[in-house]
Design an enzyme around this catalytic site. Structure first.
Site, short mmCIF file in Angstrom:
data_model
loop_
_atom_site.label_atom_id
_atom_site.label_comp_id
_atom_site.label_asym_id
_atom_site.label_seq_id
_atom_site.Cartn_x
_atom_site.Cartn_y
_atom_site.Cartn_z
N PRO A 170 114.94 -39.24 50.20
CA PRO A 170 113.71 -40.03 50.09
C PRO A 170 112.79 -39.98 51.32
O PRO A 170 111.69 -40.53 51.28
CB PRO A 170 114.23 -41.46 49.86
CG PRO A 170 115.60 -41.46 50.43
CD PRO A 170 116.14 -40.09 50.26
N TYR A 193 102.73 -34.69 53.21
CA TYR A 193 103.03 -36.09 52.90
C TYR A 193 102.10 -36.64 51.82
O TYR A 193 102.54 -37.33 50.90
CB TYR A 193 102.93 -36.93 54.18
CG TYR A 193 103.58 -38.29 54.05
CD1 TYR A 193 104.94 -38.45 54.30
CD2 TYR A 193 102.85 -39.40 53.66
CE1 TYR A 193 105.55 -39.68 54.16
CE2 TYR A 193 103.45 -40.64 53.52
CZ TYR A 193 104.80 -40.77 53.77
OH TYR A 193 105.41 -41.99 53.62
N LYS A 242 108.92 -38.10 48.03
CA LYS A 242 108.46 -37.12 47.04
C LYS A 242 109.05 -37.26 45.64
O LYS A 242 108.51 -36.72 44.68
CB LYS A 242 108.77 -35.70 47.55
CG LYS A 242 107.92 -35.26 48.72
CD LYS A 242 106.51 -34.93 48.29
CE LYS A 242 105.53 -34.99 49.41
NZ LYS A 242 104.60 -36.09 49.40
N HIS A 287 96.84 -46.48 52.05
CA HIS A 287 97.19 -46.25 53.45
C HIS A 287 96.59 -44.93 53.92
O HIS A 287 96.68 -43.92 53.24
CB HIS A 287 98.71 -46.20 53.63
CG HIS A 287 99.33 -47.57 53.69
ND1 HIS A 287 100.54 -47.81 54.27
CD2 HIS A 287 98.87 -48.77 53.26
CE1 HIS A 287 100.81 -49.11 54.19
NE2 HIS A 287 99.82 -49.71 53.57
N TYR A 293 108.21 -44.61 60.65
CA TYR A 293 109.41 -43.76 60.58
C TYR A 293 110.00 -43.69 61.98
O TYR A 293 109.39 -43.09 62.87
CB TYR A 293 109.04 -42.35 60.11
CG TYR A 293 108.72 -42.26 58.63
CD1 TYR A 293 107.48 -42.67 58.14
CD2 TYR A 293 109.65 -41.78 57.73
CE1 TYR A 293 107.19 -42.59 56.79
CE2 TYR A 293 109.38 -41.69 56.37
CZ TYR A 293 108.15 -42.10 55.90
OH TYR A 293 107.87 -42.03 54.56
#
Ligand SMILES: Cc1cc2nc3c(=O)[nH]c(=O)nc-3n(C[C@H](O)[C@H](O)[C@H](O)COP(=O)(O)OP(=O)(O)OC[C@H]3O[C@@H](n4cnc5c(N)ncnc54)[C@H](O)[C@@H]3O)c2cc1C
Length: 386
Positions: free
Chosen positions: A288, A380, A292, A68, A197
């Site tokens: 979560p 990220y 990570k 991704h 998100y």
């Protein structure tokens, strides 16, 4: 070398040390079936993918994982793409279930005929301040004892290694959150190519995936949410509301698995006592939201494996002495990032209008400022320099 726990950390440590000719015995208190069926994380940082591929553990992950290049942030009725690879110097993430990675690492170990004992009982560690630490356990109906050069405590947050360290040695830092995630695995093609998100007045939601046929979705809930109050149709209704967007449809499918995960941030320092080295969730937990936990666990054991190889080869303890400090630099960065993402996206108190305005301002800033988006992106995908 004794390893307690056959989660991602323990299994990868065994694999890395085996490649360097160092023997390990891995002890796991659950069954192989249980360990291989546990649905957990699914986002792997590129640095970790590179490590797995370079050390021969990434064949299936390379073939089946989904690369991704971005994620989407949804708030105030709009979706905004964060172009991770453009912002973070070409780095990407890979979507590959933790369960699949664990299956791969178990298969590698068993194919090599290396010791990995499931369903061991009454595991305890002893004499970790001496040069011959020992692990006692019960297996095949017999009490057994393993004398080791060192012990890796890879037994997760609820394991026995960290609590075996005498009181007063560790400093502990933690934060509880007043919410959790209700997660489902559904037999339906993901409705979006990238993770979404979603910030919503009713609470956070996440659209994620495991494969072209499997979707993983979450809604923010109470930490002690009773699953019985969430029949499948209620879960889909809530997801439709929180992820809903004009001109876009969330496809529904059969729910294969559901569960509630509470959220916590936790770190213990140092990650070592004598010859007992803690790695992964045994030493730290993140909520979560930043994806990570798995990555930190795998990166800890990489540092530990390199330090152990130096020690076995040349007797130098520099790497082992610096193990905790090296890992904690990354751990605290991930702790901050995970906390930051969590507080930006979740509604802790639905009546907190001031908090809502702050969240929306922060989200808008990320989508309008390249510097702010870059900060999110590089955390990220996993910072290589911390
Ligand atoms: C429900 C859930 C959902 C999650 N979702 C995400 C996510 O979406 N993204 C993300 O990045 N992270 C997520 N995480 C976190 C991530 O899965 C963990 O960070 C990761 O599993 C850490 O790996 P580990 O090997 O350190 O610990 P674990 O995976 O916990 O492995 C520890 C192992 O030790 C074994 N063990 C425990 N006690 C003993 C004992 N006494 N003797 C022998 N063996 C023992 C356990 O059975 C287990 O196999 C999630 C965690 C949970 C619990």
């Amino acid at each position: 070398m004794g390893v307690v726990g056959a989660g991602p950390a323990g299994l990868l440590l065994g694999h890395l040390l085996h490649r360097e000719g160092i023997d390990t015995v891995i002890l796991e208190d659950r069954s192989r079936e249980h360990v291989e069926a546990r649905i957990r994380a699914g986002v792997i940082e590129q640095g970790v993918v590179d490590l797995l591929v370079a050390t021969g553990a990434g064949q299936r992950l390379r073939a089946e994982g989904l690369v991704h290049h971005g994620i989407e942030l949804q708030f105030a009725g709009e979706r905004h793409r964060i172009a991770l690879s453009d912002l973070a110097r070409g780095r990407t993430i890979l979507i590959y279930g933790q369960t699949e990675l664990v299956k791969d690492l178990i298969a590698l170990r068993l194919d090599d005929g290396l010791p990995l004992h499931f369903e061991v009982e009454d595991v305890s560690v002893h004499d970790v301040e001496s040069e011959r630490p020992r692990i006692r356990y019960r297996h095949d109906g017999r009490d057994q004892e393993l004398e080791c050069d060192a012990i890796a405590g890879c037994d997760g947050f609820h394991g026995i290694c960290r609590p075996s360290i005498p009181h007063g040695v560790l400093s502990e830092f933690s934060r509880e959150y007043p919410f959790g995630w209700l997660g489902i695995l559904a037999a339906v093609a993901p409705s979006n190519d990238e993770l979404v998100y979603a910030h919503h007045e009713r609470g956070f939601a996440l659209l994620s995936l495991r494969s072209p046929e499997l979707s993983r979705l979450y809604v923010q809930c109470r930490p002690d949410e009773d699953l019985a109050e969430w029949p499948d149709n209620r879960i889909w209704e809530e997801l439709q509301i929180r992820l809903g967007l004009e001109g876009w449809t969330l496809a529904e499918g059969r729910i294969l698995e559901k569960g509630v995960t509470g959220m916590r941030s936790y770190v213990c320092e140092p990650m070592r006592h004598g010859r007992l080295f803690l790695a992964g969730d045994a030493a730290h937990i993140v909520p979560p939201t930043g994806a990570k936990g798995l990555n930190l666990a795998l990166r800890d054991v990489r540092v530990l494996a390199e330090a152990l190889v130096d020690w076995y080869r040349s007797g130098t303890t520099t790497g082992l002495d610096g193990y905790s400090e090296t890992c904690l630099r990354r751990v605290w960065r991930a702790e901050h990032f995970s906390w930051w993402m969590t507080q930006m996206l979740h509604r802790a108190d639905r009546d907190d209008a001031f908090g809502l305005k702050l969240q929306l301002s922060q989200l808008a800033y990320i989508t309008r400022s390249e510097a702010a988006a870059t900060s999110l992106a590089e955390n990220y995908v996993g910072l290589e320099l911390v």
